[in-house]
Design a protein around this motif. Structure first.
Motif, PDB file in Angstrom:
ATOM      1  N   MET A   1       0.749  -1.259  -0.084  1.00 12.90           N
ATOM      2  CA  MET A   1      -0.033   0.014  -0.001  1.00 12.90           C
ATOM      3  C   MET A   1       0.871   1.321  -0.016  1.00 12.90           C
ATOM      4  N   LEU A   2       1.852   1.399   0.856  1.00 15.06           N
ATOM      5  CA  LEU A   2       2.834   2.300   0.809  1.00 15.06           C
ATOM      6  C   LEU A   2       3.484   2.539  -0.426  1.00 15.06           C
ATOM      7  N   LEU A   3       3.925   1.527  -1.131  1.00 12.75           N
ATOM      8  CA  LEU A   3       4.590   1.331  -2.288  1.00 12.75           C
ATOM      9  C   LEU A   3       3.812   1.991  -3.488  1.00 12.75           C
ATOM     10  N   LEU A   4       2.551   1.583  -3.271  1.00  8.17           N
ATOM     11  CA  LEU A   4       1.455   2.104  -4.264  1.00  8.17           C
ATOM     12  C   LEU A   4       1.199   3.338  -4.119  1.00  8.17           C
ATOM     13  N   ASP A   5       1.179   3.935  -2.963  1.00 11.03           N
ATOM     14  CA  ASP A   5       1.027   5.460  -2.888  1.00 11.03           C
ATOM     15  C   ASP A   5       1.952   6.312  -3.115  1.00 11.03           C
ATOM     16  N   LEU A   6       3.241   5.596  -2.853  1.00 13.58           N
ATOM     17  CA  LEU A   6       4.579   6.673  -3.211  1.00 13.58           C
ATOM     18  C   LEU A   6       4.888   6.423  -4.665  1.00 13.58           C
ATOM     19  N   PHE A   7       5.137   5.282  -5.083  1.00 15.38           N
ATOM     20  CA  PHE A   7       5.713   4.842  -6.435  1.00 15.38           C
ATOM     21  C   PHE A   7       4.672   4.611  -7.352  1.00 15.38           C
ATOM     22  N   GLY A   8       3.358   4.046  -7.153  1.00 19.39           N
ATOM     23  CA  GLY A   8       2.581   3.558  -7.896  1.00 19.39           C
ATOM     24  C   GLY A   8       2.837   1.898  -8.508  1.00 19.39           C
ATOM     25  N   ILE A   9       3.307   1.290  -7.727  1.00 14.88           N
ATOM     26  CA  ILE A   9       3.499  -0.154  -7.952  1.00 14.88           C
ATOM     27  C   ILE A   9       3.254  -1.062  -6.956  1.00 14.88           C
ATOM     28  N   VAL A  10       3.021  -2.257  -7.031  1.00 16.63           N
ATOM     29  CA  VAL A  10       3.034  -3.275  -6.044  1.00 16.63           C
ATOM     30  C   VAL A  10       3.705  -4.502  -6.495  1.00 16.63           C
ATOM     31  N   PHE A  11       4.211  -5.309  -5.654  1.00 20.14           N
ATOM     32  CA  PHE A  11       4.986  -6.482  -5.767  1.00 20.14           C
ATOM     33  C   PHE A  11       4.130  -7.696  -5.414  1.00 20.14           C
ATOM     34  N   VAL A  12       3.801  -8.648  -6.228  1.00 17.36           N
ATOM     35  CA  VAL A  12       3.012  -9.794  -6.036  1.00 17.36           C
ATOM     36  C   VAL A  12       4.075 -10.887  -5.969  1.00 17.36           C
TER      37      VAL A  12
END
Length: 561
Positions: A149-160
């Motif tokens: 969620m933090l990565l999405l908010d800051l950088f626009g990506i997530v890792f699955v």
């Protein structure tokens, strides 16, 4: 049989950077863990999942990213020598940050390493025959969602990533949002309600879900000219906020600054927080970051002073001044707490060590405090500590008073050591062994006041229910009764709610996310004129992209960088 306890860094991590590709594991066989119970093994797996939260929330990491990039905080080149750092704080404030920014890299590294540790725990915990393993598994999976969620908010990506030996799948946009949301929804039923704020509880998951739904319009279309807040999303925000409020587990604090005291771990307003208790070796510098280099908060440590770091912008101060004019903003007890009586009674210049506490909140004007001469604090004849007017002695400016001014900018005059009103929100640790370590005030991630304000916002965005939104905001205001009650508001709108979030949540690392959601991040404020909507995301650190270069096209830079 082997049990995976902790993940270790990849080969690239040994050079100081981390990648979400080719994560290796440290596999410990039974001989290396002989004598440990399944409970101890379970504890050993979940602890690393939380361990880097203090690093993420360090003053130069997540705090700087979320605050100095906004209209709330500014960090100039102090005195022409301090906090220059190759201009990274100037660039952060002006929205000209580049992919080589070391604070972005540090934050990224801590987030992806925390993801790695979460994945390792998720794979190890099901092998343990202990009652706590199921709950820990939900927490590990939920924390993986939170770090994403933090990565999405800051950088626009997530890792699955499910298998520690596999390569992560990268998601962006709506797919990324849907993944994080689904993960948090999946673990919520298995979380406990009885754990403290330092662990992911059911209440914490409800708060994070409310935050996700509230920001859904942003995450679905980051560069939109205006965001479309779907009615169903707002219904979900209201629903999860209702769950928290109606649970009866949490309570608004009457004394605002106790929420940020060194002993705040059991404060009932905290729902989810970074556990910084001294016994866990908490070491956060938020209490030091904004203070003058001539302010010494702990009498036992004459070498432990402030750093003349960030100040609030004149723009943010004026939001307070204009809201309460013609009265002073101190009518709102969230703005300031006077602890040194010398301000109101000059005769009180001798203070016992046990009674010495620096002032809290937003600090303006001439500052008073402990007087240091030749490396030691002056004392009164009765053995108490001498308190008086402070000068910039540690800056070799012994005749220049520590007099915080409203003006602060990137000019020479605006970058002097005393420019800008300062913030002292979190309390210094009285358990410190050096005056700088053991920053044991838990750092709030979600607290009850934010829940009321999120619910108010959802009501406004869904149906413009200003009356209900006003009631929620005034519930928070009415709770703050020490030393005086916060005045009630008589009307409510989205602009007023944005202002109220600033008053209630300043310095708590939500401002950037709030500004984007309210459509204000492309605005103009002190030393900032950039209007590029692509700056709503930060650049992915170049070293991370370089580290993943063995897979062509795997990790691409965000647009605009």
């Amino acid at each position: 049989m082997k049990k995976t306890l902790l993940s270790i860094l990849t080969a690239i991590a040994l050079t100081g950077t981390y990648s979400c590709t080719n994560l290796a594991e440290n596999v410990l066989d039974e001989a290396s863990v002989s004598g440990l119970s399944n409970q101890q093994l379970a504890d050993g797996n979940i602890a690393p999942v939380y361990a880097l939260l203090p690093n993420i929330f360090l003053h130069t990491n997540y705090f700087a990213i979320q605050e100095i990039s906004t209209d709330e905080a500014i960090l100039p080149y102090r005195g022409g020598t301090d906090w220059g750092d190759n201009g990274i704080y100037l660039a952060l404030h002006q929205h000209t940050t580049t992919s080589t920014d070391p604070n972005l890299l540090s934050t990224w590294n801590n987030l992806v390493q925390s993801l790695s540790r979460s994945v390792s725990a998720i794979n190890a915990l099901p092998t343990l025959n202990d009652a706590s393993a199921k709950v820990y598994l939900a927490e590990a999976r939920g924390m993986r969602a939170y770090y994403n969620m933090l990565l999405l908010d800051l950088f626009g990506i997530v890792f699955v990533k499910e298998d520690p030996q596999s390569t992560s799948t990268i998601l962006r946009g709506e797919a990324a949002y849907n993944y994080v949301l689904s993960e948090m929804l999946a673990v919520e039923p298995n979380l406990l309600t009885t754990v403290g704020p330092g662990r992911l509880s059911k209440g914490a998951a409800w708060g994070l879900l409310a935050r996700m739904y509230l920001n859904a319009a942003v995450y679905r279309n980051r560069t939109a000219t205006s965001f479309t807040f779907q009615s169903t999303d707002m219904d979900n925000v209201i629903s999860y906020c209702d769950k928290i409020i109606n649970s009866g587990q949490y309570q608004l604090a009457s004394d605002y600054f106790t929420i940020f005291n060194q002993d705040n771990h059991n404060n009932k307003e905290l729902i989810f927080a970074v556990d910084q208790r001294a016994e866990l070796n908490g070491n956060n510098r938020l209490p030091y970051f904004s203070l003058s280099g001539n302010q010494f908060p702990i009498p036992a440590y004459p070498a432990a002073n402030g750093t003349d770091g960030p100040a609030i912008t004149p723009d943010f101060y004026q939001s307070w001044a204009q809201a309460y004019s013609p009265k002073d903003p101190t009518v709102d007890p969230r703005f300031y707490r006077q602890n040194l009586s010398i301000y109101s009674n000059p005769g009180d210049s001798c203070v016992a060590e046990s009674n010495f506490n620096i002032n809290r909140g937003i600090l303006r004007g001439q500052q008073y405090g402990l007087l240091r001469v030749n490396g030691a604090f002056l004392k009164c004849p009765n053995g108490n500590y001498k308190v008086g007017k402070l000068f910039n002695v540690t800056r070799n400016l012994p005749t220049v008073p520590v007099n915080f001014t409203e003006q602060v900018d990137f000019t020479v005059a605006g970058s002097n050591y005393s420019t800008g009103y300062r913030v002292e929100k979190y309390e210094f640790s009285k358990k410190s062994t050096s005056g700088r370590n053991l920053g044991d005030a838990d750092i709030s991630i979600i607290r009850l006041a934010d829940v009321y304000l999120m619910r108010a916002e959802a009501k406004l965005r869904k149906s413009n229910d200003a009356a209900s939104a006003l009631a929620d905001v005034n519930t928070v205001r009415a709770a703050r009764t020490f030393p005086t009650t916060t005045p009630a508001l008589t009307s409510m709108s989205l602009d007023l709610l944005f202002r109220e979030r600033g008053f209630e949540l300043y310095w708590e690392m939500v401002r950037r996310t709030d500004m984007i959601r309210f459509g204000k991040y492309e605005g103009t404020w002190t030393e900032k004129t950039n209007t590029d909507v692509r700056k709503r995301l930060f650049p992915i650190p170049q070293t991370a992209i370089d580290g993943a270069s063995n897979i062509p096209g795997y990790l691409t830079q965000n647009e605009g960088y």
